[in-house]
Motif scaffolding. Structure first.
Motif, PDB file in Angstrom:
ATOM      1  N   LEU A  78       0.837  -1.180   0.000  1.00 46.89           N
ATOM      2  CA  LEU A  78       0.000   0.000   0.000  1.00 46.89           C
ATOM      3  C   LEU A  78       0.878   1.239   0.000  1.00 46.89           C
ATOM      4  O   LEU A  78       1.899   1.284   0.682  1.00 46.89           O
ATOM      5  N   GLN A  79       0.465   2.225  -0.782  1.00 48.95           N
ATOM      6  CA  GLN A  79       1.095   3.542  -0.739  1.00 48.95           C
ATOM      7  C   GLN A  79       0.094   4.467  -0.068  1.00 48.95           C
ATOM      8  O   GLN A  79      -1.078   4.501  -0.451  1.00 48.95           O
ATOM      9  N   PHE A  80       0.554   5.212   0.927  1.00 52.46           N
ATOM     10  CA  PHE A  80      -0.350   6.091   1.664  1.00 52.46           C
ATOM     11  C   PHE A  80       0.428   7.255   2.248  1.00 52.46           C
ATOM     12  O   PHE A  80       1.649   7.237   2.302  1.00 52.46           O
TER      13      PHE A  80
ATOM     14  N   TRP B 176       4.772  10.592   1.900  1.00 54.12           N
ATOM     15  CA  TRP B 176       4.235   9.393   1.254  1.00 54.12           C
ATOM     16  C   TRP B 176       5.067   8.199   1.685  1.00 54.12           C
ATOM     17  O   TRP B 176       6.301   8.248   1.694  1.00 54.12           O
ATOM     18  N   ILE B 177       4.372   7.126   2.028  1.00 54.11           N
ATOM     19  CA  ILE B 177       4.998   5.904   2.528  1.00 54.11           C
ATOM     20  C   ILE B 177       4.518   4.732   1.676  1.00 54.11           C
ATOM     21  O   ILE B 177       3.364   4.688   1.255  1.00 54.11           O
TER      22      ILE B 177
ATOM     23  N   THR C 107       8.689  -0.781   5.310  1.00 57.94           N
ATOM     24  CA  THR C 107       8.175   0.524   4.929  1.00 57.94           C
ATOM     25  C   THR C 107       9.302   1.432   4.471  1.00 57.94           C
ATOM     26  O   THR C 107      10.387   1.415   5.040  1.00 57.94           O
ATOM     27  N   ARG C 108       9.005   2.212   3.437  1.00 64.71           N
ATOM     28  CA  ARG C 108      10.006   3.184   3.003  1.00 64.71           C
ATOM     29  C   ARG C 108       9.303   4.472   2.602  1.00 64.71           C
ATOM     30  O   ARG C 108       8.151   4.480   2.185  1.00 64.71           O
TER      31      ARG C 108
ATOM     32  N   ARG D 214       9.751  10.375  -4.737  1.00 68.58           N
ATOM     33  CA  ARG D 214       9.256   9.741  -5.952  1.00 68.58           C
ATOM     34  C   ARG D 214       7.873  10.277  -6.314  1.00 68.58           C
ATOM     35  O   ARG D 214       7.583  10.573  -7.468  1.00 68.58           O
ATOM     36  N   LYS D 215       7.004  10.435  -5.318  1.00 69.39           N
ATOM     37  CA  LYS D 215       5.656  10.956  -5.562  1.00 69.39           C
ATOM     38  C   LYS D 215       5.716  12.402  -6.069  1.00 69.39           C
ATOM     39  O   LYS D 215       4.974  12.773  -6.975  1.00 69.39           O
TER      40      LYS D 215
END
Length: 179
Positions: free
Chosen positions: A29-31, A42-43, A64-65, A70-71
């Motif tokens: 998941l990206q959140f 953004w994670i 997690t990173r 990047r976003k």
């Protein structure tokens, strides 16, 4: 709990990921998370279930990173693409991309109008060989391609072109080879 720092509009997706993992799936998941001073990051989390000795899922292992940069880059690229598309679509000059063999890859509305077509799609479907179908003198197209290949760029190349209705018009073309 971790949920407290997850941005409100991403909490349901975060909870759904946790639920799926506790049912034995792995997931990603990206959140966004919200920091103490309201900063947002953004994670990206990859989660997998951990089982105890009895095989019961007891925990979630999450890797997690931070993907904020990047976003930000993706959003900048998206805006640049939208700006390019707007320029391409709204230019008054005819703009196109073609293959080395003389087939259109993309055409803007202005070029379609210049050549007497109702839309870029109609022009691209109708013209399969630019040199033979658009140039009144196909040898002039051969010369254009040769000069473009030799010089990498060709400016103010003039030629007589056919419009869809067969009428001839003069065109001045600037082109650059993309390698």
């Amino acid at each position: 709990s971790v949920l407290g720092i997850v941005a409100p509009d991403h909490r349901k997706a975060f909870e759904a990921l946790a639920e799926r993992v506790f049912h034995g799936e792995t997931g990603m998941l990206q959140f966004e998370i919200v920091g103490l001073k309201g900063t947002r990051r953004w994670i990206e989390t990859h989660a997998t279930p951990l089982r105890d000795q009895k095989g019961t899922i007891s925990q979630i292992l999450g890797v997690t990173r931070d993907i904020t940069q990047r976003k930000v880059s993706e959003e900048a690229l998206k805006q640049a693409e939208e700006k390019y598309r707007s320029i391409f679509q709204n230019a008054v000059e005819g703009i196109y991309q073609s293959t080395r063999e003389g087939r259109y890859i993309s055409v803007n509305p202005a070029l379609a109008r210049i050549l007497g077509y109702d839309s870029p799609d109609e022009l691209m479907k109708a013209v399969g060989d630019i040199g033979k179908q658009t140039y009144a003198n196909p040898m002039r197209y051969v010369e254009f391609v040769r000069l473009r290949e030799e010089q990498g760029e060709r400016r103010d190349f003039e030629y007589e072109a056919y419009r869809r209705d067969g009428a001839k018009i003069w065109i001045s073309s600037n082109a650059r080879a993309v390698r």
